[in-house]
Design a protein around this motif. Structure first.
Motif, short mmCIF file in Angstrom:
data_model
loop_
_atom_site.label_atom_id
_atom_site.label_comp_id
_atom_site.label_asym_id
_atom_site.label_seq_id
_atom_site.Cartn_x
_atom_site.Cartn_y
_atom_site.Cartn_z
N ARG A 221 -12.35 16.91 5.87
CA ARG A 221 -12.72 16.02 4.76
C ARG A 221 -11.70 16.12 3.62
NH1 ARG A 221 -16.31 12.15 5.23
NH2 ARG A 221 -17.65 12.52 3.47
N ASP A 222 -11.09 17.27 3.47
CA ASP A 222 -10.07 17.45 2.42
C ASP A 222 -8.84 16.59 2.67
OD1 ASP A 222 -11.71 19.30 1.18
OD2 ASP A 222 -10.74 21.02 2.12
N ASP A 223 -8.60 16.21 3.92
CA ASP A 223 -7.43 15.41 4.27
C ASP A 223 -7.61 13.92 3.97
OD1 ASP A 223 -5.93 17.59 5.30
OD2 ASP A 223 -7.13 17.50 7.13
N GLU A 224 -8.83 13.50 3.67
CA GLU A 224 -9.09 12.09 3.40
C GLU A 224 -8.21 11.56 2.27
OE1 GLU A 224 -13.17 10.94 2.88
OE2 GLU A 224 -13.79 12.15 4.59
N GLY A 225 -7.95 12.40 1.28
CA GLY A 225 -7.12 11.98 0.15
C GLY A 225 -5.68 11.67 0.54
N LEU A 226 -5.24 12.16 1.69
CA LEU A 226 -3.89 11.85 2.16
C LEU A 226 -3.83 10.48 2.82
CD1 LEU A 226 -3.00 15.31 3.76
CD2 LEU A 226 -2.24 14.41 1.55
N ILE A 227 -4.95 10.02 3.35
CA ILE A 227 -4.98 8.75 4.09
C ILE A 227 -5.49 7.60 3.23
CG2 ILE A 227 -6.12 7.54 6.00
CD1 ILE A 227 -5.95 10.09 7.60
N THR A 228 -6.53 7.84 2.45
CA THR A 228 -7.20 6.78 1.69
C THR A 228 -6.26 5.92 0.85
OG1 THR A 228 -9.21 8.12 1.68
CG2 THR A 228 -9.09 6.33 0.08
N PRO A 229 -5.29 6.48 0.13
CA PRO A 229 -4.43 5.63 -0.70
C PRO A 229 -3.59 4.62 0.10
CG PRO A 229 -4.18 7.94 -1.30
CD PRO A 229 -5.00 7.90 -0.07
N HIS A 230 -3.48 4.80 1.39
CA HIS A 230 -2.62 3.92 2.20
C HIS A 230 -3.39 2.84 2.95
CE1 HIS A 230 0.52 6.69 1.21
NE2 HIS A 230 -0.29 7.68 1.55
N ILE A 231 -4.70 2.85 2.82
CA ILE A 231 -5.51 1.88 3.57
C ILE A 231 -5.23 0.46 3.09
CG2 ILE A 231 -7.86 1.12 4.07
CD1 ILE A 231 -8.65 4.10 4.16
N GLY A 232 -5.04 0.25 1.79
CA GLY A 232 -4.74 -1.09 1.27
C GLY A 232 -3.46 -1.66 1.86
N ALA A 233 -2.41 -0.86 1.89
CA ALA A 233 -1.13 -1.32 2.45
C ALA A 233 -1.28 -1.58 3.95
CB ALA A 233 -0.04 -0.29 2.20
N LEU A 234 -2.03 -0.73 4.61
CA LEU A 234 -2.26 -0.89 6.04
C LEU A 234 -3.02 -2.19 6.31
CD1 LEU A 234 -1.81 0.52 8.74
CD2 LEU A 234 -3.93 1.79 8.36
N ARG A 235 -4.01 -2.49 5.46
CA ARG A 235 -4.77 -3.73 5.61
C ARG A 235 -3.89 -4.96 5.37
NH1 ARG A 235 -9.10 -6.04 3.00
NH2 ARG A 235 -10.25 -6.75 4.78
N ARG A 236 -3.04 -4.90 4.34
CA ARG A 236 -2.14 -6.03 4.08
C ARG A 236 -1.21 -6.26 5.27
NH1 ARG A 236 -2.22 -3.62 -0.93
NH2 ARG A 236 -0.27 -2.52 -0.59
N PHE A 237 -0.70 -5.18 5.82
CA PHE A 237 0.19 -5.30 6.96
C PHE A 237 -0.55 -5.89 8.15
CE2 PHE A 237 2.31 -3.39 10.72
CZ PHE A 237 3.52 -4.05 10.60
N ALA A 238 -1.76 -5.42 8.40
CA ALA A 238 -2.57 -5.93 9.51
C ALA A 238 -2.89 -7.41 9.31
CB ALA A 238 -3.85 -5.11 9.66
N MET A 239 -3.21 -7.80 8.08
CA MET A 239 -3.47 -9.23 7.80
C MET A 239 -2.22 -10.07 8.05
SD MET A 239 -6.45 -10.38 7.02
CE MET A 239 -6.05 -11.89 6.17
N GLY A 240 -1.07 -9.52 7.70
CA GLY A 240 0.18 -10.25 7.95
C GLY A 240 0.45 -10.44 9.42
#
Length: 159
Positions: free
Chosen positions: A11-30
């Motif tokens: 659970r402590d590692d979530e902070g390493l991934i969470t900030p990148h979800i927005g960029a990942l979503r934009r890329f996936a939408m593209g």
């Protein structure tokens, strides 16, 4: 040679991934042009990353990139309060660009989005797509040329 200790995702590692979800979503939408498919793609990507967390190399991460470039606002934040009001010409130009990007082959569109929108370096894009850096450079060159031609065609068709 020093080797980093490998460990499972916590659970402590979530902070390493969470900030990148927005960029990942934009890329996936593209890539998908469909919210539900993009969300499914992001979920699959996150599940894969978490299930392989034990392979994670803590010496290679995005924090170095952030330090090099400085803090960047998310596109979502910029969309809320634009610096300048867009006029019709700007809107038409943006639509032309999006339409032209949509017409690119998937491998070309991916590079345009990763490097042009998400501002990854060639090395980072090569790692994301699991291709050699030389392939990134040649594909990106071809993608930019194709995009340029598509935009010229759009512009000439309007005249």
């Amino acid at each position: 040679m020093w080797t980093a200790k490998r460990r499972a995702f916590t659970r402590d590692d979530e902070g390493l991934i969470t900030p990148h979800i927005g960029a990942l979503r934009r890329f996936a939408m593209g890539l998908c042009h469909d919210r539900q498919l993009a969300d499914d793609l992001v979920q699959d990507c996150l599940e894969r990353a978490i299930s392989r967390w034990h392979l994670h190399d803590p010496g290679i991460n995005v924090w170095r990139r952030k330090a090099r470039r400085g803090a960047m606002p998310s596109l979502d934040d910029l969309a809320v309060e634009p610096a300048l009001a867009a006029d019709q010409e700007d809107h038409i130009r943006a639509q032309d660009i999006l339409s032209a990007v949509d017409k690119l082959a998937d491998d070309h569109r991916a590079l345009i989005l990763l490097i042009g929108v998400e501002e990854l370096t060639y090395e980072e894009a090569a790692a994301v797509l699991d291709i050699p850096i030389g392939t990134v450079m040649s594909r990106l060159s071809r993608a930019r040329e194709k995009l340029r031609k598509l935009l010229e065609t759009e512009h000439n068709d309007r005249k």
